[in-house]
Design an enzyme around this catalytic site. Structure first.
Site, PDB file in Angstrom:
ATOM      1  N   PHE A  76      46.230  32.358  33.263  1.00 49.84           N
ATOM      2  CA  PHE A  76      44.996  31.687  33.689  1.00 49.84           C
ATOM      3  C   PHE A  76      45.186  31.056  35.065  1.00 49.84           C
ATOM      4  O   PHE A  76      46.175  30.380  35.315  1.00 49.84           O
ATOM      5  CB  PHE A  76      44.616  30.610  32.667  1.00 49.84           C
ATOM      6  CG  PHE A  76      43.289  29.979  32.960  1.00 49.84           C
ATOM      7  CD1 PHE A  76      42.114  30.642  32.662  1.00 49.84           C
ATOM      8  CD2 PHE A  76      43.218  28.728  33.545  1.00 49.84           C
ATOM      9  CE1 PHE A  76      40.875  30.065  32.940  1.00 49.84           C
ATOM     10  CE2 PHE A  76      41.992  28.145  33.828  1.00 49.84           C
ATOM     11  CZ  PHE A  76      40.817  28.819  33.534  1.00 49.84           C
ATOM     12  N   ILE A  77      44.240  31.311  35.951  1.00 52.43           N
ATOM     13  CA  ILE A  77      44.338  30.783  37.315  1.00 52.43           C
ATOM     14  C   ILE A  77      43.090  29.962  37.686  1.00 52.43           C
ATOM     15  O   ILE A  77      42.029  30.129  37.089  1.00 52.43           O
ATOM     16  CB  ILE A  77      44.553  31.922  38.330  1.00 52.43           C
ATOM     17  CG1 ILE A  77      43.460  32.998  38.191  1.00 52.43           C
ATOM     18  CG2 ILE A  77      45.891  32.580  38.184  1.00 52.43           C
ATOM     19  CD1 ILE A  77      42.703  33.171  39.424  1.00 52.43           C
ATOM     20  N   ASP A 114      38.524  40.434  34.110  1.00 51.87           N
ATOM     21  CA  ASP A 114      39.546  40.158  33.097  1.00 51.87           C
ATOM     22  C   ASP A 114      39.471  41.289  32.067  1.00 51.87           C
ATOM     23  O   ASP A 114      40.047  42.354  32.282  1.00 51.87           O
ATOM     24  CB  ASP A 114      39.227  38.770  32.529  1.00 51.87           C
ATOM     25  CG  ASP A 114      40.302  38.217  31.634  1.00 51.87           C
ATOM     26  OD1 ASP A 114      41.473  38.488  31.875  1.00 51.87           O
ATOM     27  OD2 ASP A 114      39.963  37.478  30.682  1.00 51.87           O
ATOM     28  N   ASP A 172      37.388  28.027  38.408  1.00 54.90           N
ATOM     29  CA  ASP A 172      37.464  26.687  37.841  1.00 54.90           C
ATOM     30  C   ASP A 172      38.221  26.638  36.527  1.00 54.90           C
ATOM     31  O   ASP A 172      38.399  27.650  35.854  1.00 54.90           O
ATOM     32  CB  ASP A 172      36.048  26.166  37.574  1.00 54.90           C
ATOM     33  CG  ASP A 172      35.420  26.834  36.350  1.00 54.90           C
ATOM     34  OD1 ASP A 172      35.422  28.076  36.299  1.00 54.90           O
ATOM     35  OD2 ASP A 172      34.951  26.111  35.450  1.00 54.90           O
ATOM     36  N   GLU A 181      32.446  39.725  42.917  1.00 64.83           N
ATOM     37  CA  GLU A 181      32.831  38.953  41.724  1.00 64.83           C
ATOM     38  C   GLU A 181      34.182  38.293  41.968  1.00 64.83           C
ATOM     39  O   GLU A 181      34.983  38.761  42.782  1.00 64.83           O
ATOM     40  CB  GLU A 181      32.862  39.917  40.526  1.00 64.83           C
ATOM     41  CG  GLU A 181      33.328  39.366  39.201  1.00 64.83           C
ATOM     42  CD  GLU A 181      32.444  38.268  38.622  1.00 64.83           C
ATOM     43  OE1 GLU A 181      32.324  37.204  39.271  1.00 64.83           O
ATOM     44  OE2 GLU A 181      31.926  38.445  37.511  1.00 64.83           O
ATOM     45  N   ASP A 182      34.426  37.199  41.234  1.00 59.66           N
ATOM     46  CA  ASP A 182      35.706  36.507  41.421  1.00 59.66           C
ATOM     47  C   ASP A 182      36.854  37.224  40.712  1.00 59.66           C
ATOM     48  O   ASP A 182      37.905  37.472  41.300  1.00 59.66           O
ATOM     49  CB  ASP A 182      35.610  35.031  40.982  1.00 59.66           C
ATOM     50  CG  ASP A 182      35.118  34.850  39.537  1.00 59.66           C
ATOM     51  OD1 ASP A 182      34.749  35.841  38.879  1.00 59.66           O
ATOM     52  OD2 ASP A 182      35.087  33.693  39.079  1.00 59.66           O
ATOM     53  N   GLY A 235      31.712  31.455  40.549  1.00 57.48           N
ATOM     54  CA  GLY A 235      33.107  31.700  40.912  1.00 57.48           C
ATOM     55  C   GLY A 235      33.336  32.444  42.212  1.00 57.48           C
ATOM     56  O   GLY A 235      34.364  32.260  42.857  1.00 57.48           O
ATOM     57  N   LYS A 270      42.924  41.555  36.432  1.00 56.90           N
ATOM     58  CA  LYS A 270      44.103  41.497  35.558  1.00 56.90           C
ATOM     59  C   LYS A 270      44.201  42.857  34.877  1.00 56.90           C
ATOM     60  O   LYS A 270      43.619  43.061  33.809  1.00 56.90           O
ATOM     61  CB  LYS A 270      43.931  40.387  34.515  1.00 56.90           C
ATOM     62  CG  LYS A 270      43.865  38.980  35.097  1.00 56.90           C
ATOM     63  CD  LYS A 270      43.648  37.944  33.997  1.00 56.90           C
ATOM     64  CE  LYS A 270      43.591  36.546  34.558  1.00 56.90           C
ATOM     65  NZ  LYS A 270      43.191  35.553  33.533  1.00 56.90           N
ATOM     66  N   ARG A 288      41.834  25.533  48.255  1.00 58.53           N
ATOM     67  CA  ARG A 288      41.951  26.670  49.175  1.00 58.53           C
ATOM     68  C   ARG A 288      42.875  27.752  48.633  1.00 58.53           C
ATOM     69  O   ARG A 288      42.719  28.929  48.931  1.00 58.53           O
ATOM     70  CB  ARG A 288      42.546  26.210  50.505  1.00 58.53           C
ATOM     71  CG  ARG A 288      41.647  25.337  51.310  1.00 58.53           C
ATOM     72  CD  ARG A 288      42.420  24.658  52.414  1.00 58.53           C
ATOM     73  NE  ARG A 288      41.488  24.009  53.320  1.00 58.53           N
ATOM     74  CZ  ARG A 288      41.029  24.569  54.449  1.00 58.53           C
ATOM     75  NH1 ARG A 288      41.484  25.733  54.837  1.00 58.53           N
ATOM     76  NH2 ARG A 288      40.159  23.945  55.198  1.00 58.53           N
TER      77      ARG A 288
HETATM   78  P1  5GP Z   1      35.700  39.345  31.509  1.00 61.55           P
HETATM   79  O1  5GP Z   1      34.343  39.628  30.963  1.00 61.55           O
HETATM   80  O2  5GP Z   1      36.153  40.333  32.560  1.00 61.55           O
HETATM   81  O3  5GP Z   1      36.728  39.197  30.410  1.00 61.55           O
HETATM   82  O4  5GP Z   1      35.642  37.887  32.125  1.00 61.55           O
HETATM   83  C1  5GP Z   1      35.325  37.657  33.442  1.00 61.55           C
HETATM   84  C2  5GP Z   1      35.050  36.183  33.642  1.00 61.55           C
HETATM   85  O5  5GP Z   1      35.994  35.357  32.928  1.00 61.55           O
HETATM   86  C3  5GP Z   1      35.233  35.807  35.103  1.00 61.55           C
HETATM   87  O6  5GP Z   1      34.055  36.003  35.851  1.00 61.55           O
HETATM   88  C4  5GP Z   1      35.666  34.363  35.007  1.00 61.55           C
HETATM   89  O7  5GP Z   1      34.522  33.545  34.942  1.00 61.55           O
HETATM   90  C5  5GP Z   1      36.409  34.267  33.706  1.00 61.55           C
HETATM   91  N1  5GP Z   1      37.881  34.351  33.879  1.00 61.55           N
HETATM   92  C6  5GP Z   1      38.695  35.343  33.471  1.00 61.55           C
HETATM   93  N2  5GP Z   1      39.985  35.079  33.766  1.00 61.55           N
HETATM   94  C7  5GP Z   1      39.987  33.873  34.389  1.00 61.55           C
HETATM   95  C8  5GP Z   1      41.033  33.048  34.939  1.00 61.55           C
HETATM   96  O8  5GP Z   1      42.238  33.347  34.949  1.00 61.55           O
HETATM   97  N3  5GP Z   1      40.645  31.861  35.497  1.00 61.55           N
HETATM   98  C9  5GP Z   1      39.335  31.469  35.536  1.00 61.55           C
HETATM   99  N4  5GP Z   1      39.086  30.296  36.121  1.00 61.55           N
HETATM  100  N5  5GP Z   1      38.328  32.222  35.022  1.00 61.55           N
HETATM  101  C10 5GP Z   1      38.653  33.409  34.459  1.00 61.55           C
END
Ligand code: 5GP
Length: 181
Positions: free
Chosen positions: A159-160, A110, A166, A106-107, A52, A138, A175
């Site tokens: 969700f984005i 969450d 992805d 990191e992308d 990501g 978030k 983009r």
């Molecule tokens: P966490 O462990 O912080 O709950 O989850 C992080 C991972 O969940 C991110 O690295 C990503 O892969 C995925 N993720 C969380 N929210 C989103 C979202 O809105 N869109 C996408 N495409 N992936 C997300």
């Protein structure tokens, strides 16, 4: 709110433009400047978390102008025991990070569980410092206490996709960032 809005469909979901590329790049440039300011003498090792974060990492690194190195890792999901659920394990880190300043790239953060586990894993390898640079967070979903050193943008819980992120493998090439409708 952007004047330009596009609706796209990926599989069963529809998305609309949420953060245009120009706005993303402005915030990524700001984060790069903060890193340039803070870490000019640290020779940091940037650790890009694939898949990501690939686009964020590329644009970030184009604006980082201090001596540094870049490495790429993956978090491989496997089913843990019933008590641990899905566990994500770090794969691909070949560098010795002993005594080094590491910046995780990191992308999105969450719940923060993935990032917390990654930070803990890296800390066992005796780095001098572990910092976090994330494109998105978030804040309302964060479940753990995390120091997010560099944050490009804060977003609501929706969700984005796009700009590296992805939906079911698709949409990473866009983009702009899109939000589900
Ligand atoms: P966490 O462990 O912080 O709950 O989850 C992080 C991972 O969940 C991110 O690295 C990503 O892969 C995925 N993720 C969380 N929210 C989103 C979202 O809105 N869109 C996408 N495409 N992936 C997300």
């Amino acid at each position: 709110m952007s004047e330009y809005m596009e609706v796209i469909q990926i599989k069963d979901k529809r998305f609309k433009t949420f953060i245009p590329e120009a706005d993303i790049l402005k915030e990524v440039g700001r984060v790069a400047n903060e890193i340039n300011r803070d870490l000019s003498d640290a020779n940091p090792l940037f650790v890009c978390v694939l898949n990501g974060a690939f686009m964020f990492t590329a644009d970030l690194m184009k604006n980082v102008n201090i001596p540094c190195e870049i490495s790429f890792v993956k978090l491989a999901s496997y089913e843990g025991t019933s008590s641990t659920g899905k566990v994500k394990e770090l794969v691909g880190l070949s560098e010795d990070i002993t005594g080094r300043t590491v910046v995780i790239v990191e992308d999105i953060v969450d719940t923060g569980l993935t990032m917390k586990r990654l930070v803990e894993t890296l800390r066992t390898k005796n780095p001098k410092d572990v910092r976090i640079a994330t494109l998105l967070v978030k804040p309302d979903k964060l479940q753990v206490n995390l120091d997010l050193d560099y944050v490009a943008m804060k977003i609501p819980n929706d969700f984005i996709v796009g700009y590296g992120l992805d939906y079911d493998g698709l949409g990473r090439n866009f983009r702009d960032i899109y939000t589900v409708i």
